[in-house]
Design a protein around this motif. Structure first.
Motif: not given
Length: 56
Positions: A16-19, A24-25, A31-34
């Motif tokens: 999943i691209d949190i941006e 979600i971002h 915390m990335i990666p999750v």
């Protein structure tokens, strides 16, 4: 790393691209990666092979 673990354990994942999602971002940006399963965070930050194997 996930592909390496996948050679020994049957697993699938979704990247999943949190941006692309503000909610979600905001939730995961530090915390990335999750790794999350069924809406529960299983691991985050620096995740190694042994960490992944212990999850599966």
């Amino acid at each position: 790393m996930m592909k390496l673990v996948q050679e020994d354990f049957p697993l699938t994942w979704t990247t999943i691209d949190i941006e692309s999602d503000d909610d979600i971002h905001e939730k995961y940006m530090l915390m990335i990666p999750v790794i999350e399963k069924d809406e529960q965070v299983l691991a985050f930050g620096k995740i190694g092979y042994i960490d992944l194997v212990e999850l599966f």
